[in-house]
Every structure is written in structure tokens, then in C-alpha cells.
Design a protein around this motif. Structure first.
Motif, PDB file in Angstrom:
ATOM      1  N   THR A 107      18.771   9.134  37.910  1.00  0.00           N
ATOM      2  CA  THR A 107      18.644   8.718  39.306  1.00  0.00           C
ATOM      3  C   THR A 107      19.752   9.373  40.111  1.00  0.00           C
ATOM      4  O   THR A 107      20.899   9.468  39.643  1.00  0.00           O
ATOM      5  CB  THR A 107      18.764   7.183  39.428  1.00  0.00           C
ATOM      6  N   HIS A 108      19.415   9.819  41.322  1.00  0.00           N
ATOM      7  CA  HIS A 108      20.412  10.397  42.220  1.00  0.00           C
ATOM      8  C   HIS A 108      20.904   9.309  43.169  1.00  0.00           C
ATOM      9  O   HIS A 108      20.114   8.645  43.837  1.00  0.00           O
ATOM     10  CB  HIS A 108      19.817  11.556  43.018  1.00  0.00           C
ATOM     11  N   LEU A 109      22.218   9.106  43.226  1.00  0.00           N
ATOM     12  CA  LEU A 109      22.797   8.075  44.086  1.00  0.00           C
ATOM     13  C   LEU A 109      23.341   8.707  45.364  1.00  0.00           C
ATOM     14  O   LEU A 109      24.020   9.739  45.312  1.00  0.00           O
ATOM     15  CB  LEU A 109      23.921   7.339  43.362  1.00  0.00           C
ATOM     16  N   PRO A 110      23.086   8.088  46.525  1.00  0.00           N
ATOM     17  CA  PRO A 110      23.550   8.668  47.801  1.00  0.00           C
ATOM     18  C   PRO A 110      25.017   8.382  48.083  1.00  0.00           C
ATOM     19  O   PRO A 110      25.569   8.863  49.054  1.00  0.00           O
ATOM     20  CB  PRO A 110      22.656   7.966  48.827  1.00  0.00           C
ATOM     21  N   PHE A 111      25.682   7.588  47.247  1.00  0.00           N
ATOM     22  CA  PHE A 111      27.098   7.274  47.457  1.00  0.00           C
ATOM     23  C   PHE A 111      27.854   7.498  46.145  1.00  0.00           C
ATOM     24  O   PHE A 111      27.304   7.329  45.063  1.00  0.00           O
ATOM     25  CB  PHE A 111      27.273   5.826  47.914  1.00  0.00           C
ATOM     26  N   THR A 112      29.121   7.888  46.257  1.00  0.00           N
ATOM     27  CA  THR A 112      29.924   8.136  45.060  1.00  0.00           C
ATOM     28  C   THR A 112      31.239   7.359  45.057  1.00  0.00           C
ATOM     29  O   THR A 112      31.998   7.458  44.098  1.00  0.00           O
ATOM     30  CB  THR A 112      30.247   9.630  44.919  1.00  0.00           C
ATOM     31  N   LEU A 113      31.510   6.573  46.108  1.00  0.00           N
ATOM     32  CA  LEU A 113      32.736   5.780  46.218  1.00  0.00           C
ATOM     33  C   LEU A 113      33.953   6.657  45.943  1.00  0.00           C
ATOM     34  O   LEU A 113      34.754   6.407  45.059  1.00  0.00           O
ATOM     35  CB  LEU A 113      32.699   4.583  45.252  1.00  0.00           C
ATOM     36  N   PHE A 114      34.064   7.711  46.763  1.00  0.00           N
ATOM     37  CA  PHE A 114      35.180   8.666  46.674  1.00  0.00           C
ATOM     38  C   PHE A 114      35.252   9.334  45.297  1.00  0.00           C
ATOM     39  O   PHE A 114      36.331   9.624  44.778  1.00  0.00           O
ATOM     40  CB  PHE A 114      36.505   7.976  46.998  1.00  0.00           C
ATOM     41  N   GLY A 115      34.079   9.569  44.710  1.00  0.00           N
ATOM     42  CA  GLY A 115      34.010  10.276  43.446  1.00  0.00           C
ATOM     43  C   GLY A 115      34.109   9.399  42.218  1.00  0.00           C
ATOM     44  O   GLY A 115      33.992   9.902  41.099  1.00  0.00           O
ATOM     45  N   LEU A 116      34.294   8.092  42.395  1.00  0.00           N
ATOM     46  CA  LEU A 116      34.406   7.200  41.244  1.00  0.00           C
ATOM     47  C   LEU A 116      33.050   6.898  40.620  1.00  0.00           C
ATOM     48  O   LEU A 116      32.958   6.597  39.429  1.00  0.00           O
ATOM     49  CB  LEU A 116      35.089   5.887  41.659  1.00  0.00           C
ATOM     50  N   VAL A 117      31.986   6.943  41.421  1.00  0.00           N
ATOM     51  CA  VAL A 117      30.634   6.674  40.929  1.00  0.00           C
ATOM     52  C   VAL A 117      29.926   8.007  40.697  1.00  0.00           C
ATOM     53  O   VAL A 117      29.898   8.860  41.597  1.00  0.00           O
ATOM     54  CB  VAL A 117      29.839   5.826  41.941  1.00  0.00           C
ATOM     55  N   PRO A 118      29.358   8.227  39.515  1.00  0.00           N
ATOM     56  CA  PRO A 118      28.633   9.484  39.257  1.00  0.00           C
ATOM     57  C   PRO A 118      27.458   9.654  40.222  1.00  0.00           C
ATOM     58  O   PRO A 118      26.679   8.727  40.427  1.00  0.00           O
ATOM     59  CB  PRO A 118      28.143   9.320  37.816  1.00  0.00           C
TER      60      PRO A 118
END
Length: 456
Positions: A107-118
Motif C-alpha cells: 500500500t502507498h501511504l500519502p504521509f510519512t511523518l517526517f520520514g518515520l513512516v514507510p
């Protein structure tokens, strides 16, 4: 006798929650193994996201604030039943994700939480994380509710001892999960430990219903008792002014900061400890799980013991300071390239257990000394909320650091992650020192014994 029966029931319910909380921790190495080798092919970043997802809903949806307000407004019975049900529902979703969803889909996530979330993540990991997050809401609100139950029944009595027993049983849940989960997974598959944990949460829900019947009976029997009315969680109306008083209390904020610093240095460490032992000391995964379990097993006896010390002698802030110093030294010892032997790791785990006994045995019984009972649910919810910020972000940060320090053969260097844990430990030490100063200034009584002496 009745209050001790209540303690055993609600502490067992909380123990079931801690079993599930840590049941995946010793499986991190297997989860990251390729599918062809019996693993799920999770990356270090995905595992870090999953470990941190426990706190996602608590933080972004402010669930702990709502839980604390519901507890103070609607009472122990309604809130506890709601929370234990949420634990069970979240655990079921978590189990079904690992059991039924293929690790091959993404799954592609639209948010990464400043790079902490893949940004690109396995669908299995995402759904499992959603379930773990729902479980986290229920588990923490259950924890707040149980803390208020214990305070209600033991104020003026053996409060720290009772909370020490509660914490010890929680650590028994953690130790059981860490030591037995790899054994169950090796015998029945990776999802089997999650199924066992879900079944235990169902049992916990049933046990809380038993407590509800006991509490209802006690309320009817003591309906005319002025003492009971004074200690009831629903007699005093919680207002906005009460909430503002909590926020203006410097001792409360120091307890909250100490909580997030200490638990951020230790609870996320448990999520990666088995992987650390496998990579740094070359220990087989099941054996590494047993060595890691020394940490929580050591707290089972020590936490009630330190609770008795606080009840009878006092010196709560001193106990917290000593515990914070020990955990910091342990992190530094594992970060340095010294004594890379299994026996050394075992000794360090035992010292972690001492720290994990000292701080909680003094921290949680100190909150009722700083905050009145009618504000206690909201106070605990704010502390848990602040704590959850660390419990969400630190595992994600550590997962990313491990990924950055993993070579092409899959071997991870844990030096930098352990130094990060040590930094949080140093923050806890500084906060504990400041709390000692403020306690003398405000006279909260953290240095006083909890058991009230009576003239006979």
C-alpha cells in the motif's frame, strides 16, 4: 480481604493486556526473515512502524483525553467495560491481519511523518498496525481505569504495595509473552501467539465483568456510608476548573515528563531487545527471548518490594532517581563494544529489571499525592497521552536507525539506537532531580510513607 480480591482481578485483566502488547516483540527477527524462510519479509522500518502504531490513535485522535474524561464523568464500570472490549477488538484485527493477509501486497501511504513512516508498506503491516492501535486505545484506558480502581480501594492503606503488585503482574504478562511467544510460533506458526493473546484478552473481559458485579454489590452495601461517598469516583463533579488545576500543577508535569522519558528509554527497547541479542551476541532467537525475559521477570518480586519500601519508609523521588540512573548506565553498557558475551547481556537485563521496578513502584503511587481523586482519571489520561508520544515515535525512530545501520547481509549494528535510548535515560535522570527539588518546594509528600499511622 475484599480490596485484595479486587486488586488480583483487575491486575490480572491488565496482565492479559501486557501479554498481547509484547507478544510480537521476540518475533521481530522472524518477521523480517524472507517469506521463503518462514518469515513475513517485514523491513526494520515496517516493524518500527508496527511497534509504534500502539499509540497512533491515542495521540492523533486524543483518545486518552476522551478516555480520562469519560472515566471521571461516567465512572469506572462503564469506562472499564468499554476499554476491555476495545482491547479485544483490536487484538482480533491484529491477529486476522497476520493470519489472513498476504505479505506480498503493498500500500502507498500519502504521509510519512517526517520520514518515520514507510511510504511504501505491506498491506498486512498496515492492517495489523490499525488493529494494534485500536488495542492500544483500549489497553491504555484500561490502565487508567485500573489505576483509579486501585487508588479508590487502597488510599490510606497499602497503596504503593497494591500498585506494585499490579505492576508486577503486568510484568509477568510481558515476561510470559517474551519467553513463550517464540516457542509457540516455532510450533504452530507466526500468527499462533497472536491468537493465544486474543483468547487471553477475552478471558480478561470476562474477569472485568466479575469485578463489575463485585463493585456493584459493594456500592449497594455501602450506599449509606459517608466514607464510601467521599471516596466514590462519581460523587465529586469534575469541572473545567479541575482540568486547568491539573495543567497548572508543576509536580504533575514533572511526573508526566519523567514518565515519557523513562518509558521511552525502556518499553521500546523491549521491542528490539531480542533482535539486539541475535545481532550483537549471536544468540539463537528462542534463547534471546528467554534472556530478554529476565528483565520483566526480575520485576515481579522487586516491584512489590519497592512498593512496600515506599509505603512504609517513603522516599519516592529517590527511588525514581536511582531507577533512572540504572537504566541509563545499562543502555550505555550495551551500546559500547565491550563484554560481548551472553552472560554479560543477562546481567544487564537483570539490572534493567531493577530499574523497571524502582521507577514504576514509586511513580504511579505518587500521582494521587499530587492530584485529588476526582481529577485522577484525567490526570492519568494526560500522563498516558504524553507517554504515548514517546511510545509511538521512538520505535519508529529506532526502526529507521536500525534500517540505516543494517548491512547487505542483514546484520544490524545497534550502537546508535542504544545511544538514543541512553539519551532518553539521561533526560529521565534530569527530570527526577528536578522533581526532588519541586517536591521540597511544594511539599507534595513524595518523601513521606503512604500508610497513614493511626492511634490505637
Amino acid at each position: 480481604m475484599r480490596r485484595w480480591t479486587v486488586l488480583i482481578i483487575v491486575a490480572t485483566v491488565m496482565m492479559m493486556g501486557y501479554v498481547f502488547w509484547d507478544i510480537v516483540s521476540p518475533l521481530s527477527t522472524t518477521l523480517k526473515a524472507p517469506v521463503a524462510e518462514g518469515g513475513m519479509g517485514w523491513t526494520a522500518e515496517e516493524y518500527g512502524f508496527y511497534a509504534g502504531s500502539y499509540s497512533i490513535f491515542n495521540i492523533f485522535l486524543l483518545m486518552l483525553f476522551w478516555g480520562g474524561i469519560i472515566l471521571d464523568k461516567c465512572g469506572i464500570r462503564f469506562t472499564g467495560l468499554l476499554a476491555t472490549g476495545m482491547m479485544l477488538a483490536g487484538a482480533l484485527v491484529n491477529y486476522l491481519a497476520v493470519e489472513s493477509i498476504s505479505p506480498m501486497g503493498h500500500t502507498h501511504l500519502p504521509f510519512t511523518l517526517f520520514g518515520l513512516v514507510p511510504e511504501y508498506m505491506k498491506t498486512q503491516v498496515l492492517v495489523a498496525a490499525i488493529g494494534f492501535g485500536l488495542f492500544g486505545v483500549g489497553c491504555d484506558i484500561t490502565g487508567i481505569t485500573v489505576s483509579k480502581i486501585v487508588t479508590k480501594w487502597f488510599t490510606g492503606h497499602e497503596l504503593a504495595s497494591a500498585m506494585g503488585i499490579q505492576v508486577a503482574m503486568a510484568r509477568l504478562g510481558t515476561a510470559s509473552a517474551i519467553s513463550m511467544s517464540p516457542v509457540v510460533a516455532n510450533a504452530y506458526g507466526l500468527s499462533a501467539p497472536l491468537l493465544v493473546g486474543t483468547a487471553l484478552l477475552l478471558l480478561g473481559l470476562v474477569m472485568f465483568i466479575v469485578y463489575l458485579m463485585m463493585d456493584s454489590k459493594d456500592s449497594r452495601e455501602s450506599a449509606t456510608s459517608s466514607e464510601s461517598k467521599a471516596s466514590s469516583s462519581t460523587d465529586d463533579t469534575f469541572t473545567l476548573n479541575d482540568f486547568l488545576r491539573i495543567l497548572r500543577n508543576p509536580g504533575f508535569w514533572l511526573i508526566a515528563i519523567l514518565c515519557v522519558m523513562f518509558y521511552s528509554s525502556l518499553r521500546p527497547f523491549l521491542k528490539f531487545a531480542t533482535d539486539l541479542l541475535v545481532n550483537k551476541y549471536g544468540i539463537e532467537e528462542v534463547t534471546a527471548g528467554w534472556i530478554t525475559s529476565i528483565l520483566p521477570y526480575g520485576t515481579i518480586v522487586l516491584t512489590p518490594l519497592f512498593g512496600v519500601v515506599y509505603d512504609r519508609i517513603g522516599r519516592g523521588s529517590t527511588l525514581m532517581l536511582i531507577g533512572c540512573v540504572i537504566v541509563t548506565l545499562c543502555h550505555i553498557s550495551l551500546a559500547l563494544p565491550i563484554m560481548e558475551h551472553a552472560w554479560f547481556a543477562s546481567v544487564i537485563m537483570l539490572l534493567y529489571g531493577v530499574s523497571f521496578s524502582l521507577v514504576p513502584s514509586a511513580l504511579w503511587p505518587s500521582v494521587p499525592k499530587i492530584v485529588p481523586l476526582k481529577q485522577l482519571g484525567t490526570a492519568y489520561s494526560i500522563i498516558y497521552f504524553v507517554q504515548n508520544i514517546g511510545l509511538m515515535l521512538v520505535p519508529m525512530l529506532i526502526g529507521n536507525l536500525i534500517g540505516q545501520h543494517t548491512d547487505s547481509e542483514g546484520h544490524a549494528d545497534f550502537t546508535v539506537p542504544m545511544l538514543v535510548f541512553a539519551a532518553f535515560g539521561l533526560g529521565a535522570v534530569a527530570t527526577a532531580l528536578l522533581l526532588m527539588v519541586v517536591d521540597k518546594w511544594k511539599d507534595y509528600g513524595l518523601y513521606k510513607a503512604n500508610i497513614k499511622k493511626t492511634n490505637t
